[in-house]
Design a protein around this motif. Structure first.
Motif, PDB file in Angstrom:
ATOM      1  N   ASP A  10       0.861  -1.185   0.000  1.00 57.26           N
ATOM      2  CA  ASP A  10       0.000   0.000   0.000  1.00 57.26           C
ATOM      3  C   ASP A  10       0.898   1.236   0.000  1.00 57.26           C
ATOM      4  O   ASP A  10       1.496   1.567   1.011  1.00 57.26           O
ATOM      5  CB  ASP A  10      -0.898  -0.010   1.238  1.00 57.26           C
ATOM      6  CG  ASP A  10      -1.841   1.180   1.287  1.00 57.26           C
ATOM      7  OD1 ASP A  10      -1.917   1.929   0.287  1.00 57.26           O
ATOM      8  OD2 ASP A  10      -2.502   1.361   2.323  1.00 57.26           O
ATOM      9  N   PRO A  11       1.003   1.940  -1.142  1.00 58.69           N
ATOM     10  CA  PRO A  11       1.914   3.081  -1.222  1.00 58.69           C
ATOM     11  C   PRO A  11       1.580   4.213  -0.234  1.00 58.69           C
ATOM     12  O   PRO A  11       2.437   5.030   0.057  1.00 58.69           O
ATOM     13  CB  PRO A  11       1.750   3.576  -2.660  1.00 58.69           C
ATOM     14  CG  PRO A  11       1.219   2.419  -3.418  1.00 58.69           C
ATOM     15  CD  PRO A  11       0.403   1.632  -2.436  1.00 58.69           C
ATOM     16  N   ALA A  12       0.346   4.270   0.265  1.00 61.72           N
ATOM     17  CA  ALA A  12      -0.019   5.309   1.230  1.00 61.72           C
ATOM     18  C   ALA A  12       0.677   5.071   2.565  1.00 61.72           C
ATOM     19  O   ALA A  12       0.881   6.006   3.339  1.00 61.72           O
ATOM     20  CB  ALA A  12      -1.532   5.346   1.415  1.00 61.72           C
ATOM     21  N   GLN A  13       1.033   3.838   2.845  1.00 64.11           N
ATOM     22  CA  GLN A  13       1.751   3.525   4.062  1.00 64.11           C
ATOM     23  C   GLN A  13       3.246   3.582   3.777  1.00 64.11           C
ATOM     24  O   GLN A  13       3.680   3.799   2.665  1.00 64.11           O
ATOM     25  CB  GLN A  13       1.392   2.128   4.560  1.00 64.11           C
ATOM     26  CG  GLN A  13      -0.047   1.968   4.960  1.00 64.11           C
ATOM     27  CD  GLN A  13      -0.336   0.541   5.391  1.00 64.11           C
ATOM     28  OE1 GLN A  13       0.444  -0.359   5.129  1.00 64.11           O
ATOM     29  NE2 GLN A  13      -1.468   0.354   6.051  1.00 64.11           N
ATOM     30  N   GLY A  14       4.024   3.383   4.771  1.00 60.97           N
ATOM     31  CA  GLY A  14       5.465   3.305   4.573  1.00 60.97           C
ATOM     32  C   GLY A  14       6.191   4.563   5.019  1.00 60.97           C
ATOM     33  O   GLY A  14       5.595   5.611   5.226  1.00 60.97           O
TER      34      GLY A  14
END
Length: 83
Positions: A10-14
């Motif tokens: 999930d690119p929104a996380q991290g």
């Protein structure tokens, strides 16, 4: 040892390290990463095309050495021998 590219599921996380993806030099025997080493966000390995490292000039040299000629199109139905 090859480089492997990883991106968060999930690119929104991290974190700043993994959000845009990163490359890791790993042994073929080493298991793929499943979480970011910095923040623990789930990752997946990205498949990309290999870099074969051959230039067109090298291919031309090999063709010339083997006795082939290269033709360049100069008009409709007209070709000029390059070598």
């Amino acid at each position: 040892m090859p480089f492997y590219s990883y991106e968060p599921v999930d690119p929104a996380q991290g974190c700043d390290f993994c959000r845009d993806g990163f490359d890791r030099l790993q042994s073929l025997r080493e298991a793929p990463l499943t979480v970011c080493p910095e923040c623990g966000t789930p990752l997946h390995r990205v498949i990309s095309a290999p870099n074969l490292g051959r230039s067109e000039a090298a291919l031309d040299d090999r063709a010339r050495a083997a006795g082939f000629s290269k033709l360049k199109r100069i008009g409709t139905g007209e070709y000029e021998r390059q070598y």
